[in-house]
Scaffold this active site. Structure first.
Site, PDB file in Angstrom:
ATOM      1  N   CYS A 127     -50.790 -21.973 -13.970  1.00 25.29           N
ATOM      2  CA  CYS A 127     -51.910 -21.356 -14.669  1.00 25.29           C
ATOM      3  C   CYS A 127     -52.324 -20.057 -13.988  1.00 25.29           C
ATOM      4  O   CYS A 127     -52.667 -20.055 -12.812  1.00 25.29           O
ATOM      5  CB  CYS A 127     -53.113 -22.285 -14.751  1.00 25.29           C
ATOM      6  SG  CYS A 127     -54.418 -21.541 -15.757  1.00 25.29           S
ATOM      7  N   LYS A 162     -43.875 -27.551 -15.229  1.00 27.51           N
ATOM      8  CA  LYS A 162     -44.060 -26.377 -16.100  1.00 27.51           C
ATOM      9  C   LYS A 162     -44.145 -25.102 -15.276  1.00 27.51           C
ATOM     10  O   LYS A 162     -45.013 -24.956 -14.418  1.00 27.51           O
ATOM     11  CB  LYS A 162     -45.333 -26.563 -16.940  1.00 27.51           C
ATOM     12  CG  LYS A 162     -45.568 -25.403 -17.904  1.00 27.51           C
ATOM     13  CD  LYS A 162     -46.591 -25.773 -18.940  1.00 27.51           C
ATOM     14  CE  LYS A 162     -46.929 -24.616 -19.839  1.00 27.51           C
ATOM     15  NZ  LYS A 162     -47.950 -24.993 -20.810  1.00 27.51           N
ATOM     16  N   ILE A 188     -42.187 -21.143 -21.056  1.00 30.11           N
ATOM     17  CA  ILE A 188     -43.000 -20.529 -20.026  1.00 30.11           C
ATOM     18  C   ILE A 188     -44.484 -20.777 -20.279  1.00 30.11           C
ATOM     19  O   ILE A 188     -44.881 -21.048 -21.409  1.00 30.11           O
ATOM     20  CB  ILE A 188     -42.752 -18.998 -19.952  1.00 30.11           C
ATOM     21  CG1 ILE A 188     -43.015 -18.301 -21.279  1.00 30.11           C
ATOM     22  CG2 ILE A 188     -41.389 -18.685 -19.435  1.00 30.11           C
ATOM     23  CD1 ILE A 188     -42.887 -16.777 -21.255  1.00 30.11           C
ATOM     24  N   ASN A 189     -45.265 -20.624 -19.226  1.00 28.14           N
ATOM     25  CA  ASN A 189     -46.713 -20.534 -19.382  1.00 28.14           C
ATOM     26  C   ASN A 189     -47.022 -19.072 -19.739  1.00 28.14           C
ATOM     27  O   ASN A 189     -46.104 -18.294 -20.002  1.00 28.14           O
ATOM     28  CB  ASN A 189     -47.398 -20.971 -18.074  1.00 28.14           C
ATOM     29  CG  ASN A 189     -48.793 -21.509 -18.334  1.00 28.14           C
ATOM     30  OD1 ASN A 189     -49.570 -20.910 -19.097  1.00 28.14           O
ATOM     31  ND2 ASN A 189     -49.141 -22.614 -17.719  1.00 28.14           N
ATOM     32  N   GLY A 240     -43.135 -20.536 -25.835  1.00 28.08           N
ATOM     33  CA  GLY A 240     -43.496 -19.124 -25.796  1.00 28.08           C
ATOM     34  C   GLY A 240     -43.324 -18.443 -27.129  1.00 28.08           C
ATOM     35  O   GLY A 240     -42.208 -18.149 -27.540  1.00 28.08           O
ATOM     36  N   THR A 263     -49.949 -21.154 -29.282  1.00 27.65           N
ATOM     37  CA  THR A 263     -50.841 -20.261 -30.020  1.00 27.65           C
ATOM     38  C   THR A 263     -50.755 -20.458 -31.536  1.00 27.65           C
ATOM     39  O   THR A 263     -51.761 -20.301 -32.244  1.00 27.65           O
ATOM     40  CB  THR A 263     -50.507 -18.803 -29.618  1.00 27.65           C
ATOM     41  OG1 THR A 263     -50.687 -18.702 -28.203  1.00 27.65           O
ATOM     42  CG2 THR A 263     -51.383 -17.788 -30.317  1.00 27.65           C
TER      43      THR A 263
HETATM   44  C1  LIG Z   1     -56.229 -21.249 -24.835  1.00 24.07           C
HETATM   45  C2  LIG Z   1     -55.038 -21.705 -24.031  1.00 24.07           C
HETATM   46  C3  LIG Z   1     -55.187 -22.735 -23.104  1.00 24.07           C
HETATM   47  C4  LIG Z   1     -54.094 -23.176 -22.345  1.00 24.07           C
HETATM   48  N1  LIG Z   1     -54.259 -24.192 -21.446  1.00 24.07           N
HETATM   49  C5  LIG Z   1     -53.179 -24.668 -20.747  1.00 24.07           C
HETATM   50  C6  LIG Z   1     -53.308 -25.784 -19.859  1.00 24.07           C
HETATM   51  O1  LIG Z   1     -54.384 -26.392 -19.710  1.00 24.07           O
HETATM   52  N2  LIG Z   1     -52.206 -26.189 -19.163  1.00 24.07           N
HETATM   53  C7  LIG Z   1     -50.980 -25.558 -19.315  1.00 24.07           C
HETATM   54  O2  LIG Z   1     -50.006 -25.965 -18.665  1.00 24.07           O
HETATM   55  N3  LIG Z   1     -50.829 -24.522 -20.184  1.00 24.07           N
HETATM   56  C8  LIG Z   1     -51.889 -24.072 -20.890  1.00 24.07           C
HETATM   57  N4  LIG Z   1     -51.726 -23.035 -21.785  1.00 24.07           N
HETATM   58  C9  LIG Z   1     -50.378 -22.423 -21.962  1.00 24.07           C
HETATM   59  C10 LIG Z   1     -49.659 -22.975 -23.199  1.00 24.07           C
HETATM   60  O3  LIG Z   1     -49.442 -24.366 -23.094  1.00 24.07           O
HETATM   61  C11 LIG Z   1     -48.302 -22.245 -23.413  1.00 24.07           C
HETATM   62  O4  LIG Z   1     -47.484 -22.439 -22.273  1.00 24.07           O
HETATM   63  C12 LIG Z   1     -48.465 -20.751 -23.656  1.00 24.07           C
HETATM   64  O5  LIG Z   1     -49.589 -20.490 -24.466  1.00 24.07           O
HETATM   65  C13 LIG Z   1     -47.226 -20.103 -24.276  1.00 24.07           C
HETATM   66  O6  LIG Z   1     -46.906 -20.668 -25.528  1.00 24.07           O
HETATM   67  P1  LIG Z   1     -47.376 -20.004 -26.951  1.00 24.07           P
HETATM   68  O7  LIG Z   1     -46.942 -18.561 -26.908  1.00 24.07           O
HETATM   69  O8  LIG Z   1     -46.698 -20.833 -27.991  1.00 24.07           O
HETATM   70  O9  LIG Z   1     -48.858 -20.114 -26.988  1.00 24.07           O
HETATM   71  C14 LIG Z   1     -52.817 -22.581 -22.540  1.00 24.07           C
HETATM   72  C15 LIG Z   1     -52.666 -21.555 -23.509  1.00 24.07           C
HETATM   73  C16 LIG Z   1     -53.745 -21.122 -24.258  1.00 24.07           C
HETATM   74  C17 LIG Z   1     -53.535 -20.039 -25.277  1.00 24.07           C
END
Ligand SMILES: Cc1cc2nc3c(=O)[nH]c(=O)nc-3n(C[C@H](O)[C@H](O)[C@H](O)COP(=O)(O)O)c2cc1C
Length: 300
Positions: A127, A162, A188-189, A240, A263
């Site tokens: 994170c 992760k 990815i995060n 991602g 997202t």
């Molecule tokens: C509002 C928000 C909160 C998130 N909280 C967490 C979390 O608590 N733990 C975690 O491992 N990733 C967290 N993420 C990351 C997502 O799980 C994901 O890895 C990242 O958004 C990329 O994927 P996406 O482009 O499909 O959103 C968060 C993402 C967003 C947008």
């Protein structure tokens, strides 16, 4: 449509990403939770966390910036109040966990391993929006390996680690966590980003920087998944910018055993259902019987 992440069997490869699907309940009116491959819940810490002060979300051209900072109800409240709801569904529940210290990761893992209804742990060492822990655990291979080993010692559940993209060599971190016993790796995060308000000349986010997610990060995520796949043999989960079935198929063809949708859930609460149907349609149109037949068929 069933896939295997090591010992963990999923009815299909579509999983919700942590932090974008609450604890499942929030989406139950829009999504048939029984149809998901798995649900990854919002990151859990030992004690409840308030997260960062607002504003902490903003829309950018190709996605969003967030600096939520791991706001959550804490592991005990999750077990008492949220897990009974999730247990009603025939869907794998993956608990995403977070700690500021090795000991905190250990305690959270232990509590979740002692209850029914949690099928795997996803260890968030990535994170970017918290001062302690988070990405600092995920950017040094030795530290990442130690967190993995610490969690493995506390649980008999499959452990998914992760990874953060905010590093120079993500494959080196992946190799280190695999060696430390990770059963699977997800990536990815979010990528650290920021935005400037021209009126006030201040940052849009109170935290100044935030994590960028959504369509803008998909090419980076694909590149990183590809790099990691060449260096590890444990299953990889691609995350991602996946908004459509076509996006998900790119990751699967590359070799990811499953994908997580983040997202997209905010933009279209039905996204996961549409992605599952879209993958099925692609398989039918191409006369492919089993989704596993396309996983890792990338021609480089
Ligand atoms: C509002 C928000 C909160 C998130 N909280 C967490 C979390 O608590 N733990 C975690 O491992 N990733 C967290 N993420 C990351 C997502 O799980 C994901 O890895 C990242 O958004 C990329 O994927 P996406 O482009 O499909 O959103 C968060 C993402 C967003 C947008």
């Amino acid at each position: 449509m069933a896939v295997h992440l090591g010992r963990l069997k999923l009815k299909n490869p579509v999983i919700t990403a942590s932090g974008t699907f609450g604890y499942g309940e929030e989406y139950a009116d829009y999504v048939d939770l029984n149809k998901l491959g798995a649900i990854v819940v919002k990151g859990l810490s030992l004690k409840p966390r308030l997260g960062n002060p607002p504003p902490r979300i903003m829309e950018t051209t190709g996605g969003m910036l967030n600096s939520v900072g791991l706001q959550n109800i804490g592991v005990d409240v999750f077990i008492e109040e949220k897990l009974p709801f999730l247990r009603q569904y025939d869907t794998a529940v993956i608990a995403n966990i977070y700690g500021e210290t090795y000991d905190e990761y250990k305690k959270v893992a232990k509590k979740l391993s002692a209850v029914k209804g949690v099928h795997a742990l996803e260890v968030n060492i990535s994170c970017p929006n918290v001062k302690k822990g988070g990405v600092s655990f995920g950017s040094d291979p030795k530290v990442a390996a130690k967190v993995t080993q610490t969690v493995k010692e506390e649980t008999s559940l499959p452990v998914i680690v992760k990874l953060t993209p905010n590093v120079t060599d993500i494959a080196a971190i992946a190799q280190a966590v695999e060696k430390a016993g990770a059963d699977a790796i997800s990536l990815i995060n979010t990528l650290t980003g920021m935005a400037v308000d021209l009126k006030t000349r201040k940052p849009y986010l109170r935290n100044i920087t935030g994590g960028l997610s959504g369509p803008a990060i998909k090419p980076i995520a694909l590149r990183m998944v590809w790099e990691v796949l060449q260096r590890v043999s444990v299953p990889v989960i691609g995350i991602g910018g996946i908004m459509t079935a076509e996006d998900a198929l790119e990751f699967l063809i590359l070799g990811a055993q499953a994908v997580q949708i983040g997202t997209a859930n905010f933009i279209n609460p039905h996204a996961t259902m549409e992605i599952i149907e879209g993958i099925k349609d692609y398989l039918t149109a191409n006369k492919i019987k089993d989704v596993n037949e396309i996983i890792g068929t990338f021609q480089s």
